[in-house]
Write a protein that holds these residues in place. Structure first.
Motif, short mmCIF file in Angstrom:
data_model
loop_
_atom_site.label_atom_id
_atom_site.label_comp_id
_atom_site.label_asym_id
_atom_site.label_seq_id
_atom_site.Cartn_x
_atom_site.Cartn_y
_atom_site.Cartn_z
N VAL A 74 0.82 -1.23 0.00
CA VAL A 74 0.00 0.00 0.00
C VAL A 74 0.85 1.27 0.00
N ARG A 75 2.18 1.11 -0.07
CA ARG A 75 3.07 2.29 -0.01
C ARG A 75 2.72 3.33 -1.07
N PRO A 76 2.36 2.91 -2.32
CA PRO A 76 2.02 3.94 -3.33
C PRO A 76 0.81 4.79 -2.94
N LYS A 77 -0.01 4.29 -2.02
CA LYS A 77 -1.19 5.07 -1.62
C LYS A 77 -0.92 5.96 -0.41
N ILE A 78 0.35 5.96 0.03
CA ILE A 78 0.71 6.80 1.18
C ILE A 78 1.67 7.90 0.72
N GLY A 79 1.30 9.14 0.97
CA GLY A 79 2.21 10.26 0.68
C GLY A 79 3.03 10.54 1.93
N TYR A 80 4.33 10.81 1.75
CA TYR A 80 5.20 11.03 2.92
C TYR A 80 6.05 12.26 2.70
N MET A 81 6.14 13.06 3.71
CA MET A 81 6.99 14.25 3.65
C MET A 81 7.94 14.20 4.85
N PRO A 82 9.22 13.82 4.62
CA PRO A 82 10.16 13.74 5.73
C PRO A 82 10.47 15.12 6.30
N GLN A 145 9.12 26.20 -0.78
CA GLN A 145 9.75 24.87 -0.87
C GLN A 145 8.86 23.82 -0.19
N GLN A 146 8.27 24.18 0.97
CA GLN A 146 7.42 23.22 1.67
C GLN A 146 6.20 22.85 0.83
N ARG A 147 5.66 23.83 0.13
CA ARG A 147 4.51 23.54 -0.73
C ARG A 147 4.90 22.59 -1.87
N ILE A 148 6.09 22.82 -2.42
CA ILE A 148 6.55 21.95 -3.52
C ILE A 148 6.78 20.53 -2.98
N LEU A 149 7.34 20.43 -1.77
CA LEU A 149 7.57 19.11 -1.18
C LEU A 149 6.23 18.43 -0.86
N LEU A 150 5.23 19.25 -0.50
CA LEU A 150 3.90 18.68 -0.26
C LEU A 150 3.33 18.17 -1.58
N ALA A 151 3.54 18.94 -2.66
CA ALA A 151 3.07 18.49 -3.98
C ALA A 151 3.75 17.17 -4.35
N ARG A 152 5.03 17.03 -3.99
CA ARG A 152 5.74 15.77 -4.25
C ARG A 152 5.06 14.60 -3.55
N LEU A 161 -1.72 10.79 4.11
CA LEU A 161 -0.57 11.68 4.02
C LEU A 161 0.13 11.73 5.38
N LEU A 162 1.43 11.42 5.39
CA LEU A 162 2.21 11.46 6.63
C LEU A 162 3.20 12.61 6.53
N LEU A 163 3.10 13.57 7.43
CA LEU A 163 3.96 14.76 7.37
C LEU A 163 4.78 14.86 8.66
N ASP A 164 6.10 14.94 8.51
CA ASP A 164 6.98 14.98 9.68
C ASP A 164 7.50 16.40 9.89
N GLU A 165 6.94 17.07 10.84
CA GLU A 165 7.31 18.44 11.19
C GLU A 165 7.44 19.36 9.96
N PRO A 166 6.39 19.46 9.16
CA PRO A 166 6.48 20.28 7.94
C PRO A 166 6.64 21.76 8.23
N ASN A 167 6.24 22.19 9.43
CA ASN A 167 6.29 23.63 9.74
C ASN A 167 7.59 24.07 10.39
N ALA A 168 8.47 23.12 10.67
CA ALA A 168 9.72 23.48 11.36
C ALA A 168 10.52 24.46 10.51
N GLY A 169 10.96 25.54 11.11
CA GLY A 169 11.80 26.51 10.40
C GLY A 169 11.04 27.53 9.59
N LEU A 170 9.71 27.43 9.57
CA LEU A 170 8.94 28.42 8.79
C LEU A 170 8.48 29.56 9.70
N ASP A 171 8.32 30.77 9.13
CA ASP A 171 7.83 31.86 9.96
C ASP A 171 6.31 31.70 10.16
N PHE A 172 5.74 32.52 11.04
CA PHE A 172 4.34 32.32 11.43
C PHE A 172 3.37 32.38 10.24
#
Lengths: 254, 274
Positions: A74-82, A145-152, A161-172
């Motif tokens: 089922v990996r193809p059905k899971i989106g992952y953002m490290p 860049q985060q949006r592009i990585l989300l698109a990936r 969709l599994l997202l690992d700290e996507p907001n780290a380092g971004l401003d408010f």
């Protein structure tokens, strides 16, 4: 709606040490689940177990209807953002090239990817970046860049969709804009999203449920329940006297 | 020009420059993107142990050196991943081991070994037909590997964790790249020698990365720079009393310095074009 993830008393051993135990929670379609916990709590390990990159040593894990032994199917059905530090920042790829990386799978090794351009266009469109396809990735801002990585991670039209700290380092503003984007994706596409975050205030206001861990399960429930629970204090070894969804004044850590 | 081509040794040298220049600049693209430049220097110095072993045992030193180079490259990748040790640390150990083995074996030699001097500092003018065949075979095998796995290699260099999460066979594909790197270093030793070979697999890619905003352009520029350095160095060494290996590396270094100087102008030109 059926459960896309069901974990019951899940445990993981890494390098001979038990890094997760007794983790129990479930995720339904169209739900945003926040995974919270202090540094070293095992949040990324939990995501890697859900992806099937780490074997569980005890308990039960069912993802998209298959048990932990068949997660590769089922990996193809899971989106992952490290986490953000996993990629090379100065890499000479265009935004479209970065999104194309998300189309790769064992099935595409030694084969040409079909319908590549259409998939990339649709993924960029879903994150509002359709005009950035040809732009060099390294020249984009952190939020872009985060949006592009989300698109990936969306390019294969995943169900989960599994997202690992996507907001780290971004401003408010960039954080708020990213969370709004996730909110839209959840409603428009019915995606189940599991989001690891250190930002308790933002995650509490966006998530449908929170799972608080620190090597073991501490609490699982609605944001209001979790933030008011004494288990949160135990997990973080902090006193969150005034923290709740509507009252965001801070915490007093040991 | 026609005078140079009249000599058989120069014809072979030019062909070797073409083969090795193409190979090194292609590998250089990945070496720079994956940030494993130190591995190139490490592999070449470890190969010295293999070369010395071949000379002592009476076996073809290119063969034993190749086994050492490829073995070192793959072992470094494997040990760093399995043992969770940084590649720099592992190669630092192999580097010292290879050099120590080489020095220990060389000290047992009786008499003068001209091949040893050539392998240390390179001697492209002594390239034989057999060497050219070995270089051609290496080029065909390595280019075929890179063409077949190009998109996966690019994904691994950009974001290894994501590539692993996608289910790609990251470990074998990356070990294959390291083996290709080891083989490239070994065939290039004939051109510039153990001491200078790392320049050939670092400078073309490093310069190209400064002059291009996309990977296609970077690969093309790396190729042009690799070939310009190889041929340029050969021509200089024909007309002036400079060893070809040193001349090649000096030209490549000059191109890199020049790229730093022209980069601001180059970027402005690209922006204006947009």
């Amino acid at each position: 709606m059926g459960e896309l993830i069901r974990a019951v008393d899940l445990g993981v051993i890494l390098g001979g040490a038990k890094v997760l135990e007794g983790i129990t929670f479930s995720v339904k379609a169209g739900e945003l689940t926040g995974i919270i916990g202090p540094n070293g709590a095992g949040k990324t390990t939990l995501l890697r177990a859900i992806l099937g990159l780490l074997r569980i040593c005890e308990g039960e894990l069912n993802v998209l209807g298959v048990p932990d032994t068949s997660l590769m199917d089922v990996r193809p059905k899971i989106g992952y953002m490290p986490q953000r530090q996993s990629f090379e920042r100065r890499f000479p790829l265009s935004a479209a090239d970065v999104v194309a990386v998300g189309l790769l799978s064992p099935a595409t090794v030694l084969r040409k990817i079909t319908d590549k351009d259409r998939s990339i266009r649709a993924a960029l469109q879903s994150v509002g970046m359709e005009n950035y396809a040809g732009r060099p990735f390294k020249e984009l801002s952190g939020g872009e860049q985060q949006r592009i990585l989300l698109a990936r991670s969306l390019v294969r039209q995943p169900e989960l969709l599994l997202l690992d700290e996507p907001n780290a380092g971004l401003d408010f503003p960039a954080q708020q804009s990213f969370l709004q984007l996730l909110h839209n994706l959840k409603h428009e596409k019915g995606l189940a999203i599991v989001l690891v975050s250190h930002d308790l205030v933002s995650i509490a206001s966006s998530a449908d449920q929170l799972v608080c861990i620190n090597r073991s399960m501490h609490i699982h429930g609605s944001p209001a329940e979790v933030l008011r629970s004494s288990h949160l204090h135990e997990a973080y070894r902090c006193q969150f006297d005034y923290l709740s969804v509507g009252d965001k004044r801070g915490a007093d850590c040991e | 020009m026609s005078e140079i081509l009249a000599y058989g040794f120069m014809q072979r040298a030019l062909l070797a420059a073409l083969l090795v220049g193409t190979l090194c600049s292609t590998i250089s693209f990945f070496v720079v993107l994956k940030r494993i430049s130190f591995l190139g220097a490490g592999i070449s110095h470890t190969a010295l142990g293999g070369i010395a072993l071949g000379l002592v045992a009476g076996v073809d030193p290119v063969l034993t050196g190749s086994i050492f180079a490829v073995g070192t490259a793959m072992s470094t990748g494997y040990i760093s991943r399995v043992g969770k040790i940084s590649e720099d640390t592992v190669i630092g150990i192999f580097y010292a081991f290879g050099m120590a083995l080489g020095i220990a074996l060389i000290s047992t030699f009786k008499g003068y070994y001209p091949e040893l001097f050539a392998l240390l500092f390179g001697n492209i003018l002594s390239v034989s037909v057999k060497d050219l065949l070995y270089m051609s075979l290496a080029l065909v095998v390595i280019l075929a590997y890179i063409i077949l796995f190009f998109k996966e290699l690019l994904a691994i260099c950009f974001d290894e964790e994501m590539a692993e999460a996608a289910g790609l066979p990251v470990k074998p594909i990356f070990l294959g790249l390291l083996a290709a790197m080891g083989l490239t270093v070994m065939v290039s030793i004939q051109l510039v020698g153990v001491v200078l070979v790392s320049a050939l697999i670092v400078i073309p890619g490093a310069t190209a990365s400064r002059l291009s905003r996309n990977y296609r352009g970077m690969l093309a520029i790396s190729l042009v720079i690799g070939l310009a350095g190889s041929f340029g160095g050969l021509f200089i060494s024909y007309y002036y009393p400079v060893p070809p290996g040193a001349a090649i590396v000096l030209i490549l270094a000059a191109i890199f310095v020049l790229s730093m100087a022209v980069k601001p102008w180059f970027e402005k030109h690209l922006r204006d074009k947009e």
